[in-house]
Scaffold this active site. Structure first.
Site, PDB file in Angstrom:
ATOM      1  N   GLY A  34     -43.656  56.748   5.125  1.00 30.39           N
ATOM      2  CA  GLY A  34     -43.214  58.017   4.124  1.00 30.39           C
ATOM      3  C   GLY A  34     -42.915  57.439   2.880  1.00 30.39           C
ATOM      4  O   GLY A  34     -43.310  56.480   2.230  1.00 30.39           O
ATOM      5  N   GLY A  65     -37.523  57.204   2.845  1.00 26.72           N
ATOM      6  CA  GLY A  65     -37.189  55.911   3.641  1.00 26.72           C
ATOM      7  C   GLY A  65     -35.537  55.619   3.373  1.00 26.72           C
ATOM      8  O   GLY A  65     -34.959  55.027   4.247  1.00 26.72           O
ATOM      9  N   GLU A  91     -42.408  51.870   6.068  1.00 26.04           N
ATOM     10  CA  GLU A  91     -43.269  51.345   5.295  1.00 26.04           C
ATOM     11  C   GLU A  91     -43.470  52.453   4.286  1.00 26.04           C
ATOM     12  O   GLU A  91     -43.869  53.561   4.655  1.00 26.04           O
ATOM     13  CB  GLU A  91     -44.696  51.211   6.153  1.00 26.04           C
ATOM     14  N   CYS A 131     -51.150  54.562   0.327  1.00 24.11           N
ATOM     15  CA  CYS A 131     -50.111  53.736  -0.123  1.00 24.11           C
ATOM     16  C   CYS A 131     -50.481  52.440  -1.116  1.00 24.11           C
ATOM     17  O   CYS A 131     -49.876  51.892  -1.722  1.00 24.11           O
ATOM     18  CB  CYS A 131     -49.226  53.595   0.744  1.00 24.11           C
TER      19      CYS A 131
HETATM   20  O1  TXE Z   1     -43.437  62.223   2.970  1.00 26.62           O
HETATM   21  P1  TXE Z   1     -42.045  62.147   3.650  1.00 26.62           P
HETATM   22  P2  TXE Z   1     -44.291  63.620   2.772  1.00 26.62           P
HETATM   23  C1  TXE Z   1     -44.926  59.978  -0.581  1.00 26.62           C
HETATM   24  C2  TXE Z   1     -45.918  60.829  -1.461  1.00 26.62           C
HETATM   25  C3  TXE Z   1     -45.500  61.824  -1.025  1.00 26.62           C
HETATM   26  C4  TXE Z   1     -44.259  62.066  -0.613  1.00 26.62           C
HETATM   27  C5  TXE Z   1     -43.748  63.108  -0.015  1.00 26.62           C
HETATM   28  O2  TXE Z   1     -45.592  60.252  -2.752  1.00 26.62           O
HETATM   29  O3  TXE Z   1     -45.962  62.845  -2.306  1.00 26.62           O
HETATM   30  O4  TXE Z   1     -44.027  60.723   0.054  1.00 26.62           O
HETATM   31  O5  TXE Z   1     -44.677  63.171   1.318  1.00 26.62           O
HETATM   32  C6  TXE Z   1     -40.259  62.880   8.045  1.00 26.62           C
HETATM   33  N1  TXE Z   1     -35.198  61.846   8.367  1.00 26.62           N
HETATM   34  N2  TXE Z   1     -45.465  59.338   0.437  1.00 26.62           N
HETATM   35  O6  TXE Z   1     -43.484  64.933   2.692  1.00 26.62           O
HETATM   36  O7  TXE Z   1     -41.033  63.364   3.080  1.00 26.62           O
HETATM   37  C7  TXE Z   1     -41.023  63.921   7.562  1.00 26.62           C
HETATM   38  O8  TXE Z   1     -41.041  65.010   8.466  1.00 26.62           O
HETATM   39  C8  TXE Z   1     -36.172  61.489   9.187  1.00 26.62           C
HETATM   40  C9  TXE Z   1     -45.908  58.087   0.546  1.00 26.62           C
HETATM   41  O9  TXE Z   1     -45.155  63.550   3.894  1.00 26.62           O
HETATM   42  O10 TXE Z   1     -41.480  60.717   3.474  1.00 26.62           O
HETATM   43  C10 TXE Z   1     -42.532  62.974   8.032  1.00 26.62           C
HETATM   44  O11 TXE Z   1     -42.822  63.290   9.298  1.00 26.62           O
HETATM   45  N3  TXE Z   1     -37.466  61.724   8.776  1.00 26.62           N
HETATM   46  C11 TXE Z   1     -46.612  57.521   1.736  1.00 26.62           C
HETATM   47  C12 TXE Z   1     -42.141  61.714   7.183  1.00 26.62           C
HETATM   48  O12 TXE Z   1     -40.476  61.626   7.450  1.00 26.62           O
HETATM   49  C13 TXE Z   1     -37.562  62.691   7.772  1.00 26.62           C
HETATM   50  C14 TXE Z   1     -47.087  58.304   2.959  1.00 26.62           C
HETATM   51  C15 TXE Z   1     -42.601  61.419   6.091  1.00 26.62           C
HETATM   52  O13 TXE Z   1     -42.068  62.439   4.992  1.00 26.62           O
HETATM   53  C16 TXE Z   1     -36.718  62.943   6.908  1.00 26.62           C
HETATM   54  C17 TXE Z   1     -46.789  59.898   2.532  1.00 26.62           C
HETATM   55  C18 TXE Z   1     -35.462  62.748   7.151  1.00 26.62           C
HETATM   56  N4  TXE Z   1     -34.449  63.015   6.380  1.00 26.62           N
HETATM   57  C19 TXE Z   1     -46.046  60.181   1.609  1.00 26.62           C
HETATM   58  N5  TXE Z   1     -37.226  63.570   5.897  1.00 26.62           N
HETATM   59  C20 TXE Z   1     -47.149  56.024   1.714  1.00 26.62           C
HETATM   60  N6  TXE Z   1     -46.736  55.448   0.604  1.00 26.62           N
HETATM   61  O14 TXE Z   1     -47.828  55.765   2.598  1.00 26.62           O
HETATM   62  C21 TXE Z   1     -38.697  63.972   6.146  1.00 26.62           C
HETATM   63  N7  TXE Z   1     -38.915  63.047   7.199  1.00 26.62           N
END
Ligand code: TXE
Length: 477
Positions: free
Chosen positions: A221, A226, A243, A277
């Protein structure tokens, strides 16, 4: 689609929230239950109860379950790919391709169950040997994002199961449909009760409960999320694999094959709507070839067909959600404020439906210290940075708060090898786009793009197992 949670071999109904297609905001795609902390804890308890049985589950039978899951993903690739395209906005071709990838991942790990080794050492002590064995880490929480809604759940789940762990998967609420179908496929493939569980819920509640109660968490994410995952995991000493984001550079040198360079930059920057990513967000070009390269790149980007994810001639689907769409437009506005020149795109595109369509966007005359070159846009947006030579190109590429993927276009073996050695990223791509990966080799970046070991391929065993070192006195000298 009627989504359900899957806990301890039981399907749990409920319809609390709805997803809409980013290709057509008036089209409903799925209705899903929203689990809370209690469901997360129930799933963790089920996974913990199932763990001893799965650890000693017959190897061939475990391999067969993973193979059958792969077979089913292949057989249902059109159906799953279509759901993916409707819910996330990838083109149908990309959605089907991602599902086929998920199938191959299950097939790979089906073989990995049988190949997974231990090590046998002679000992310094006469009459002794030492066995180093790799045991399952335990209950694994897999927390996944919206941008690869079948491939990422597949590669986390298949690897965890192959090495004898039980799993609780929490997909992104933006695009949970494919994870529901994955649960259905695993149930039909014969996964025992509690070995795989699916909990759809918010990151703050379900995510936190899973991190706290699991033995290991594998997360993909955003970088800021992260960091929170890492902080939460520190309190419970849960093993962590992250990741995260990228701001990946793609270098074009004077001696590059320009056709190849333009195509690699175009594919790396804009396919899958730039929501990868590993996408190329910084295109670093040496000055002698800069103008010729840019002219050709502008012509190439103009040929991309943006449209409804299910239209057969669409090459770039919509942006996945409203928040992301708004952020992308803000990013373009910031680029202009910082003095970048908009060479193409930067505006919404009209299509036959009310969707989140954004033109692929190319920015020129950008500098590496601009905010737009420091932060991940995660959209169909790339900026060109002009540099003097290879030395400066490498310095600019490495001057970055991310370290995931990096690429170069050159016909010089010497320059390619110098870049390969000096790049600070976890992935180096020579004469090929920064995005687009094989599933049988390690994938991942260095901090702050990645943390806690690589995913995919046999390298994932490092994260999904714990080492046991056994000294055996057999008495034979
Ligand atoms: O990702 P999140 P989102 C980046 C990209 C995007 C931003 C937000 O810039 O605009 O992240 O996207 C869970 N404890 N990337 O909202 O918020 C959440 O429910 C545990 C880059 O999708 O990081 C989801 O299942 N878990 C990236 C997962 O984490 C938590 C790919 C990802 O959510 C949490 C995607 C917490 N406190 C987005 N908060 C890449 N580079 O591959 C949220 N989640």
């Amino acid at each position: 689609m009627k989504g359900r949670n899957y806990i301890d071999g039981r399907w749990i109904e409920g319809a609390v929230f709805t997803t809409y297609s980013p290709s057509d905001l008036d089209e409903k795609v799925g209705e899903y239950p929203l689990a809370g902390q209690a469901a997360a804890e129930e799933a963790l308890a089920a996974a913990r109860r199932a763990l001893p049985g799965w650890k000693r589950f017959n190897m061939q039978a475990r391999s067969d379950i993973l193979r059958r899951a792969g077979d089913a993903l292949l057989a249902r690739a059109d159906e799953i790919g279509r759901l993916l395209a409707r819910e996330e906005g990838k083109t149908l071709k990309e959605g089907i391709g991602e599902t086929v990838r998920a199938a191959h991942v299950f097939h790979f790990y089906s073989g990995e169950v049988l190949r997974h080794p231990g090590q046998w050492f002679n000992s310094m002590r006469d009459g002794h040997n030492i066995l180093v064995s790799y045991e399952p880490v335990g209950v694994v929480a897999a927390i996944t994002p919206w941008n690869f809604p079948i491939a990422i759940p597949a590669w986390k789940t298949a690897a965890a199961l192959a090495y004898g762990n039980t799993v609780v998967l929490k997909p992104s609420n933006n695009v949970p449909g494919c994870a529901v179908l994955l649960a259905e496929i695993l149930a039909q493939a014969g996964i025992p009760e509690g070995v795989f569980n699916l909990v759809i819920g918010s990151g703050g509640t379900v995510g936190t409960a899973l991190i706290t109660g699991a033995d290991a968490v594998t997360f993909t994410g955003g970088t800021e999320t992260g960091r929170k995952v890492l902080q939460t995991a520190a309190l419970s000493m849960t093993k962590v694999q992250l990741e995260l984001g990228g701001k990946n550079p793609f270098i074009v040198l004077d001696d590059a094959d320009l056709d190849l360079a333009v195509e690699a930059a175009a594919q790396g920057s804009w396919l899958q709507t730039g929501q990868r990513c590993t996408g190329s967000e910084r295109i670093i070009v040496t000055e002698r070839v800069h103008d010729a390269f840019v002219d050709r790149l502008v012509a190439r980007v103009a040929r991309f067909k943006v449209g409804h994810a299910l239209d057969p001639d669409t090459e770039i689907g919509p942006v996945a959600n409203q928040m992301q769409f708004d952020q992308n437009l803000e990013f373009v506005a910031l680029a202009k404020l910082e003095g970048a020149e908009l060479a193409f795109g930067g505006t919404p595109v009209e299509a036959r439906t009310r969707g989140l369509y954004l033109a692929p966007t190319l920015l020129l005359n950008t500098r590496n210290d601009m905010a737009i070159n420091r932060h991940e846009s995660f959209g169909p947006i790339a900026g060109v940075i002009k540099v003097a030579d290879l030395e400066e190109a490498i310095a600019v590429a490495n001057d970055c708060d991310y370290a995931l993927s990096s690429g170069i276009a050159t016909t010089s073996l010497r320059s390619a090898e110098k870049f390969r050695r000096e790049s600070g990223a976890g992935l180096v791509m020579i004469n090929t786009p920064t995005a687009g990966l094989d599933y049988h080799v390690p994938f991942g970046g260095r901090p702050p793009s990645g943390y806690g070991g690589r995913e995919t391929g046999a390298a994932s065993a490092e994260f999904f197992t714990e080492i046991k070192t056994s000294y055996i006195n057999h008495g034979v000298v």
